[in-house]
Scaffold this motif. Structure first.
Motif, short mmCIF file in Angstrom:
data_model
loop_
_atom_site.label_atom_id
_atom_site.label_comp_id
_atom_site.label_asym_id
_atom_site.label_seq_id
_atom_site.Cartn_x
_atom_site.Cartn_y
_atom_site.Cartn_z
N GLU A 80 0.82 -1.21 0.00
CA GLU A 80 0.00 0.00 0.00
C GLU A 80 0.86 1.26 0.00
N ASP A 81 1.98 1.24 0.71
CA ASP A 81 2.86 2.41 0.73
C ASP A 81 3.38 2.72 -0.67
N VAL A 82 3.80 1.69 -1.39
CA VAL A 82 4.30 1.89 -2.75
C VAL A 82 3.16 2.31 -3.68
N ALA A 83 2.01 1.66 -3.57
CA ALA A 83 0.87 2.00 -4.42
C ALA A 83 0.47 3.47 -4.26
N ARG A 84 0.58 3.97 -3.06
CA ARG A 84 0.17 5.35 -2.78
C ARG A 84 1.05 6.37 -3.52
N VAL A 85 2.34 6.06 -3.69
CA VAL A 85 3.26 7.02 -4.31
C VAL A 85 3.74 6.57 -5.69
N PHE A 86 3.20 5.47 -6.20
CA PHE A 86 3.74 4.84 -7.39
C PHE A 86 3.81 5.76 -8.61
N PRO A 87 2.77 6.55 -8.91
CA PRO A 87 2.88 7.42 -10.10
C PRO A 87 4.09 8.35 -10.04
N ASP A 88 4.35 8.93 -8.87
CA ASP A 88 5.50 9.81 -8.72
C ASP A 88 6.80 9.02 -8.77
N MET A 89 6.83 7.85 -8.14
CA MET A 89 8.03 7.02 -8.10
C MET A 89 8.45 6.58 -9.50
N ILE A 90 7.52 6.08 -10.28
CA ILE A 90 7.87 5.53 -11.58
C ILE A 90 8.29 6.62 -12.55
N LYS A 91 7.62 7.78 -12.48
CA LYS A 91 7.95 8.89 -13.38
C LYS A 91 9.35 9.43 -13.09
N ARG A 92 9.74 9.44 -11.81
CA ARG A 92 11.04 9.99 -11.43
C ARG A 92 12.15 8.95 -11.48
N SER A 93 11.82 7.69 -11.69
CA SER A 93 12.81 6.61 -11.66
C SER A 93 13.10 6.00 -13.02
N VAL A 94 12.13 6.04 -13.93
CA VAL A 94 12.26 5.34 -15.22
C VAL A 94 12.28 6.37 -16.35
N PRO A 95 13.44 6.60 -16.97
CA PRO A 95 13.51 7.55 -18.08
C PRO A 95 12.59 7.13 -19.24
N GLY A 96 11.81 8.07 -19.72
CA GLY A 96 10.94 7.79 -20.86
C GLY A 96 9.65 7.08 -20.52
N TYR A 97 9.34 6.92 -19.24
CA TYR A 97 8.16 6.13 -18.86
C TYR A 97 6.86 6.65 -19.48
N PRO A 98 6.55 7.95 -19.40
CA PRO A 98 5.29 8.41 -20.02
C PRO A 98 5.24 8.14 -21.51
N THR A 99 6.38 8.28 -22.20
CA THR A 99 6.42 8.01 -23.64
C THR A 99 6.15 6.53 -23.93
N ILE A 100 6.76 5.66 -23.14
CA ILE A 100 6.54 4.22 -23.31
C ILE A 100 5.06 3.88 -23.14
N VAL A 101 4.48 4.36 -22.06
CA VAL A 101 3.09 4.01 -21.76
C VAL A 101 2.14 4.47 -22.86
N LEU A 115 21.57 7.28 -12.61
CA LEU A 115 21.64 7.93 -11.30
C LEU A 115 21.53 9.44 -11.45
N ASP A 116 22.15 9.99 -12.48
CA ASP A 116 22.02 11.43 -12.73
C ASP A 116 20.57 11.80 -13.01
N PHE A 117 19.87 10.93 -13.74
CA PHE A 117 18.44 11.14 -14.02
C PHE A 117 17.65 11.22 -12.71
N LYS A 118 17.94 10.30 -11.79
CA LYS A 118 17.23 10.30 -10.51
C LYS A 118 17.55 11.55 -9.70
N ARG A 119 18.82 11.94 -9.69
CA ARG A 119 19.20 13.17 -8.97
C ARG A 119 18.49 14.39 -9.56
N ALA A 120 18.43 14.43 -10.87
CA ALA A 120 17.77 15.55 -11.54
C ALA A 120 16.28 15.61 -11.22
N ASN A 121 15.72 14.48 -10.84
CA ASN A 121 14.30 14.41 -10.46
C ASN A 121 14.09 14.52 -8.96
#
Length: 247
Positions: free
Chosen positions: A23-44, A187-193
């Motif tokens: 539940e903790d992950v589900a609650r923040v998942f949209p923010d987590m995945i967008k800030r962790s996976v480069p290109g995620y919105p484009t892929i989806v 890692l730079d991507f994550k820092r930038a986010n």
């Protein structure tokens, strides 16, 4: 629905537990995945576009490891083939519950969307119906390595002629220098986010025993061994990629 910022690893943890889709992950998942996976919105979004090409009338479309249903929503926006149905599957009760809420919100915004059945189940145990599209968006990497071949073979047997599997995964690289460079850039991507060094380190500790990435060559060989005729990479951003596997 409101979305919370991912602060799950912002405070020092005495012992970092293995990553779980709770539940903790589900609650923040949209923010987590967008800030962790480069290109995620484009892929989806483009999985939806690709699905519009491969979906056949009167067929099932699977979203395996659906999490909060982002891919399912994209399928519903883009697939115009008649009388299709989406089956969205996840083994996390927390993800399934929130996925249903997100899809209900989508239903309130749009008309004439594809019907969806959201199922809490293990994709390894699923009885696959004949289908024209299977999406696995960063899901296979959480399946035990020895169980991946049979799962892909079962998906291949269920796919209808003209259909496709769309497989998105984090990659590892055989060349050590390439692996090091793309890891550093990620890692730079994550820092930038906005992730701190503590968050990055603790998240890495949490996920390293849970998520097991493969190389592009391993994916290609495994898919061909499972009976797919062709594997076409269609997207890569840093160490994240998505493939089309054709029956």
């Amino acid at each position: 629905m409101s979305q919370e910022a991912d602060r799950l690893f912002a405070q020092p943890l005495g012992q970092v537990p293995d990553f779980v889709f709770n539940e903790d992950v589900a609650r923040v998942f949209p923010d987590m995945i967008k800030r962790s996976v480069p290109g995620y919105p484009t892929i989806v979004e483009n999985i939806g576009v690709l699905a519009g090409h491969f979906a056949r009338p009167d067929s099932v479309l699977y979203d395996l490891g659906c999490s909060l249903g982002a891919v399912t929503q994209a399928l519903r926006r883009h697939v115009k083939a008649e009388r299709c149905q989406v089956i969205a599957v996840d083994n996390s009760a927390a993800m399934v519950a929130r996925c249903r809420e997100y899809l209900q919100a989508q239903d309130a915004m749009f008309q004439e969307l594809l019907p969806v059945d959201v199922v809490e189940a293990d994709i390894l145990q699923l009885d696959y119906q004949p289908c024209s599209l299977v999406a696995m968006n960063f899901t296979l990497q959480f399946v035990a390595t020895e169980q991946r071949p049979e799962l892909l073979a079962r998906i291949r047997r269920a796919l209808l002629p003209g259909g496709a599997l769309i497989l998105s995964e984090k990659l590892r690289f055989e060349d050590a220098a390439e692996q090091a460079l793309l890891t550093d850039l990620h890692l730079d991507f994550k820092r930038a986010n906005g992730y701190s060094e503590l968050e990055i380190a603790q998240k890495r500790s949490a996920i390293e025993h849970v998520m097991k990435p493969d190389s592009l060559q391993q994916h290609r060989e495994r898919l061909l061994d499972a009976g797919f005729s062709r594997v076409v990479p269609w997207f890569q951003c840093l160490n994240f990629a998505s493939l089309i596997a054709l029956p």
